[in-house]
Design an enzyme around this catalytic site. Structure first.
Site: not given
Length: 211
Positions: A190-191
């Site tokens: 989720r970066l």
């Protein structure tokens, strides 16, 4: 069904500042060409968000029909709900959801009507049945049954069985002149990578945003 379990990692690739074009339209065109080459269904489909008469947001999918440094073009019925929204509040948003490439592009800007000549040029390039459909439908207005719409369409087929179909005065295009454009690329854990272009005088400024 437990929807909380629906997840996957985004591993298609990162996005770095040195990979970006200085002009967001050039960057958009590169990504759009890659979406087309990737055989994504409806790569020119975009979500158009407007504000209705109650001050609430409303969205629908329309098709991109042109892009240049001047903006993003689509066509509609000028009596439609979206056109009524734009007449009250021309600030709109566009979203291109290229999920297969783990990408999205978000545009914020002002919608402006195209000239009658620009709209007519595109209308006359459309397939004949699409031209008739534009005449037959009073978009967004209630109708009692589909049969009524089909009857209207058949009547127009008979009326214009020969010769050209006139360009309706209630139909035409808009150009969304962008003020901000964000490019989102999915990232592992989720970066995600997010870059937003802002108008800065006659040019653009780029900022990286946290995911």
């Amino acid at each position: 069904m437990n929807y909380e379990e629906f997840r996957r990692e985004y591993l298609a690739g990162g996005l770095r500042r040195e990979m970006l074009a200085s002009c967001p339209i050039a960057q958009f065109e590169t990504w759009l060409q890659q979406a087309v080459a990737g055989n994504i269904a409806d790569p020119t489909a975009m979500v158009l968000a407007t504000v209705d008469e109650h001050g609430g947001p409303w969205q629908r999918i329309v098709l991109l029909k042109g892009v240049s440094t001047r903006g993003f073009v689509f066509y509609t019925n000028y009596s439609s709900a979206k056109a009524a929204d734009i007449s009250r509040e021309p600030q709109v948003s566009l979203l291109f959801p290229w999920n297969m490439l783990e990408r999205q592009v978000i545009v914020a800007g002002r919608a402006e009507r195209l000239s009658a000549l620009e709209s007519a040029r595109y209308f006359l390039s459309r397939p004949r049945e699409s031209q008739l459909a534009a005449l037959a439908s009073r978009q967004s207005r209630p109708i009692s049954a589909r049969a009524v719409l089909e009857s209207q369409m058949n009547a127009l087929r008979r009326k214009f069985a020969e010769g050209d179909i006139p360009v309706p005065d209630f139909w035409g295009g808009y150009r969304v002149v962008p003020q901000r454009i964000e490019f989102w690329q999915g990232g592992a854990h989720r970066l995600h990578d997010r870059f937003r272009y802002y108008r800065d005088g006659d040019g653009w400024r780029i900022e990286r945003l946290q995911p």
